[in-house]
Scaffold this active site. Sequence first.
Site, mmCIF file in Angstrom:
data_model
loop_
_atom_site.group_PDB
_atom_site.id
_atom_site.type_symbol
_atom_site.label_atom_id
_atom_site.label_comp_id
_atom_site.label_asym_id
_atom_site.label_seq_id
_atom_site.Cartn_x
_atom_site.Cartn_y
_atom_site.Cartn_z
ATOM 1 N N CYS A 1 -11.049 -54.180 -2.328
ATOM 2 C CA CYS A 1 -10.372 -54.290 -0.870
ATOM 3 C C CYS A 1 -10.938 -54.789 0.166
ATOM 4 O O CYS A 1 -10.445 -55.090 1.499
ATOM 5 C CB CYS A 1 -9.233 -53.267 -0.782
ATOM 6 S SG CYS A 1 -10.533 -51.651 -0.455
ATOM 7 N N GLU B 1 -2.913 -52.075 -5.906
ATOM 8 C CA GLU B 1 -2.811 -51.516 -4.295
ATOM 9 C C GLU B 1 -4.167 -51.616 -4.023
ATOM 10 O O GLU B 1 -4.908 -51.705 -4.473
ATOM 11 C CB GLU B 1 -2.664 -49.905 -4.870
ATOM 12 C CG GLU B 1 -3.473 -49.014 -4.056
ATOM 13 C CD GLU B 1 -5.308 -49.194 -3.155
ATOM 14 O OE1 GLU B 1 -5.140 -47.938 -2.449
ATOM 15 O OE2 GLU B 1 -5.685 -48.734 -4.175
ATOM 16 N N ARG C 1 -3.724 -42.568 6.068
ATOM 17 C CA ARG C 1 -4.132 -42.676 5.288
ATOM 18 C C ARG C 1 -3.246 -44.590 5.075
ATOM 19 O O ARG C 1 -1.860 -43.674 4.255
ATOM 20 C CB ARG C 1 -4.490 -42.669 4.130
ATOM 21 C CG ARG C 1 -5.545 -43.407 2.909
ATOM 22 C CD ARG C 1 -6.125 -43.464 2.154
ATOM 23 N NE ARG C 1 -7.157 -43.404 1.173
ATOM 24 C CZ ARG C 1 -8.294 -43.946 1.628
ATOM 25 N NH1 ARG C 1 -8.884 -42.757 2.552
ATOM 26 N NH2 ARG C 1 -9.324 -44.643 0.625
ATOM 27 N N ARG D 1 -1.710 -47.833 3.021
ATOM 28 C CA ARG D 1 -1.914 -48.126 1.515
ATOM 29 C C ARG D 1 -0.896 -49.530 1.794
ATOM 30 O O ARG D 1 0.167 -49.484 1.835
ATOM 31 C CB ARG D 1 -2.522 -47.875 0.259
ATOM 32 C CG ARG D 1 -4.400 -47.330 0.617
ATOM 33 C CD ARG D 1 -5.084 -48.588 1.424
ATOM 34 N NE ARG D 1 -6.458 -48.006 1.354
ATOM 35 C CZ ARG D 1 -7.116 -48.004 2.222
ATOM 36 N NH1 ARG D 1 -6.754 -48.009 3.654
ATOM 37 N NH2 ARG D 1 -8.544 -47.206 1.670
#
Length: 443
Positions: free
Chosen positions: A153, A191, A258, A260
């Site tokens: 990512c 993800e 967090r 995502r």
Amino acid sequence: MDLINQSVAEYIKNTRENLGLGRTEFANLLGMSSTGERTIRGWETGEHKPTKTKLDAIANLESELKERFENAPFRQKQEEDCNFRFIDLFAGIGGIRLPFQELGGYCAFTSEWDKFAQKTYLHNYGEMPKGDITQIESKRIPDHDILLGGFPCQAFSQAGLKQGFSDTRGTMFFEIQRILAEKRPKAFLLENVKQLKGHDKGRTLKTIVDILEGKHEQDIPDVVPISEDARHALSEKLNYWVDFKVLRAADFGAPQNRERIFIIGFDKDYFKGVNFDELFSWPVPPRTPTLVGDILQSQEELQADIVAVGKDRFTISDKLWEGHQKRKEGHKTKGNGFGYTLYNADSEYTNTISARYYKDGSEILIDQSHIGKNPRKLTPRECARLQGFPEEFDVDAVSQGQIYKQFGNSVCMKVIRAVAKQIITAINLAEQKSPARALEKIV
């Protein structure tokens, strides 16, 4: 090449192949440097011979791997005792794998190129991941029902340059695409960082979704660095129902802010006539209150660590603490909020832990003023808890710096577990609604 050299060469090659290992993974298991793959190749061609110590290590490798599997806290069941097969790409330390394994899945293939992550994975699952996925042909990957991939990512993240597909790491999506084109699993879960959603004004994510749905008409420009295998696979249209959503760890019981993006898909060619708009639903976040204190180790445990290693590994130095404070004050003068962030047991949640956490811990520092000490970094066990990993997860397979990187690059397992349950539920329902294609039920 003399006879002795030839017999040693054949022995090494046969041992490696019988263990199902590539040269790089073989070298990593033997504790060799970054040039280990080249050394192994030289051994197998008879150009040179290993030392007696290395030969002994090779001879013991099979029994060591067997012992590692038997002692692994999360070794999987035999395949015949499982309900579906999945593969774990860009696996890291297995944060996406475990929830699917817990739901009755059998991991048929794993790929992770980082040798330190491979070691942590081996210690916890008893299996050595295959290496660089770009070097593994799609046809060599086992058939599977679900593809899992937390693809790199950095190219889309705030910490990276946000170059997207112009960055080599960003092109790893096309490795997923070529495997989907070859193996056609029933479903997938991908993800990435939430910034993927807005990258290039949404065009990058739209390209990804269009490719997964088989709606992409444009060729990927030649300047984008992808393999010929991946480029050729783009001519094979996929036909997945696709949806995506940004989920936040703190909403699922982990005290971490967090976020995502998760991209899921179901093969419309396999599940003919099934409406996944009706069958699949994203998990509803329980939003149970969280406290940072829930993941912190006790003062007794921290003191025991100091005694065991002969020093305080987590409290930051006077020099580092002074530097943190100066930088924060400088940013404050400029009118922005950058700098270290301090938390205590009563804080609701922390910042997102990142792969750079090992450098100075600035995004998550734990206040110790009540005991007259500088702030400290999280311990590896606390990092594991912050990411929702179970207590049995071995955090001591690699150095402190490496395990920090690994948890920073990993996923919040509590979020994965919630999404995994919804995917399996949707597959079960879809199998019931398309009985002509239901060769076997998944769960």
